[in-house]
Design an enzyme around this catalytic site. Structure first.
Site: not given
Ligand code: BV8
Ligand code: ZN
Length: 251
Positions: A108, A110, A126, A134, A195, A220-221
């Site tokens: 996930q 980038v 992603h 563009c 994640t 995951n921690p």
């Molecule tokens: C879409 C790129 C169709 C940009 C990102 C179905 C159900 C519910 C909601 C939806 C659904 N379908 C669509 C949705 C809406 C939405 C969504 O899911 N919303 C959520 C918030 C409810 N999804 C979308 O919009 C997606 N599109 O489905 O298209 C559509 C079209 C139109 C209308 C409807 C549907 C697009 C989603 C992509 C968004 N882009 N990133 C950028 O980076 O700027 S999201 C971004 O956050 C990341 O890419 C990643 O995917 C996401 C989650 O983050 P994580 O990677 O999990 O990171 P996070 O910080 O959350 O967690 C970190 C973890 O690491 C923690 O658990 C922590 O404990 C752990 N950790 C910490 N340290 C360590 C560790 N683990 C191991 N070792 C360590 N040392």
């Molecule tokens: Zn162009």
């Protein structure tokens, strides 16, 4: 969670056998795997979303309403990523890929760190922070240069450029999603690493793998929604635990 839980998991004979015998491995990574490279996660204590909320920045409407702010956020993140290096977690996955018949790394993230660590069978769900796209002609390029004084990079066709990442409300690249689904449905071992498993459709991949018969290991921690149905949750940092799993594979 005490580290003892993760140590116990590592000695479990089912986990050891699955790691050594699986020929078809799928992995889903999130921001957590890059945390030990110094890249802030989205939802952690120092998370990127702490300062800004996804709806404010990582979506098309926010970009059209305030492209300067969104570009400033992505430039801020690009700068962090450029100073970062892959960590032992990224490198362990790049090594694992060379040891099994089928290995698909779905990310996930980038930040491009998996590619820099040497992973080849990589699916970037992603997009990639280093690439611009563009708005008019769709051309992509890395590191488009803004015109003097213009904070928004411009394409050679004159169109405005956006970061080539998938924003909330946008569809994921179809080929990437097909590859990810196929890998999750066809593997016999699936790792969910770093994640929070809240963003869809990526978050549905571990459950798909489990439903289709794979052993599911989470690293995951903290507990996440995946922990409720994972065969093993190894509580600890990916940069420590993934090299441990590789040592089990190589033993
Ligand atoms: C879409 C790129 C169709 C940009 C990102 C179905 C159900 C519910 C909601 C939806 C659904 N379908 C669509 C949705 C809406 C939405 C969504 O899911 N919303 C959520 C918030 C409810 N999804 C979308 O919009 C997606 N599109 O489905 O298209 C559509 C079209 C139109 C209308 C409807 C549907 C697009 C989603 C992509 C968004 N882009 N990133 C950028 O980076 O700027 S999201 C971004 O956050 C990341 O890419 C990643 O995917 C996401 C989650 O983050 P994580 O990677 O999990 O990171 P996070 O910080 O959350 O967690 C970190 C973890 O690491 C923690 O658990 C922590 O404990 C752990 N950790 C910490 N340290 C360590 C560790 N683990 C191991 N070792 C360590 N040392
Ligand atoms: Zn162009």
């Amino acid at each position: 969670m005490p580290d003892s839980v993760s140590r116990q998991g590592l000695e479990d004979s089912r986990l050891v056998r699955a790691i050594r015998e699986s020929g078809r491995v799928g992995v889903l990574t999130g921001a957590g795997i890059s945390a030990e490279s110094g890249i802030p996660t989205f939802r952690g204590a120092e998370g990127l979303w702490k300062k800004f909320r996804p709806e404010e920045l990582a979506n098309f409407d926010a970009f059209m309403a305030n492209p300067e702010l969104v570009w400033a956020w992505y430039r801020f993140r690009r700068d962090i990523v450029r100073k970062a290096e892959p960590n032992p977690g990224h490198r362990a996955l790049a090594a694992w890929e060379t040891r099994v018949g089928e290995f698909t790394l779905i990310t996930q993230n980038v930040d491009g760190l998996h590619a820099r660590a040497g992973s080849k069978h990589l699916v970037e769900l992603h997009g990639n922070l280093e690439r611009d796209r563009c708005l008019d002609c769709g051309r992509t390029c890395t590191g488009a240069r803004a015109e003097e004084g213009d904070p928004i990079p411009v394409c050679s066709c004159g169109g405005r450029m956006r970061p080539d990442v998938v924003w909330f409300g946008e569809y994921l690249p179809e080929d990437a999603l097909i590859q990810a689904d196929r890998a999750a449905a066809g593997c016999d071992l699936f790792l969910a690493v770093g994640t929070s498993a809240v963003v869809h459709p990526a978050a549905s991949l571990p459950r798909l793998a489990k439903r289709r018969g794979a052993m599911l290991i989470e690293i995951n921690p903290e507990p996440t929604p995946v922990s409720a149905y994972a065969d093993f949750t190894l509580y600890g940092p990916a940069g420590q635990l993934l090299p441990e799993l590789l040592r089990i594979l190589d033993a």
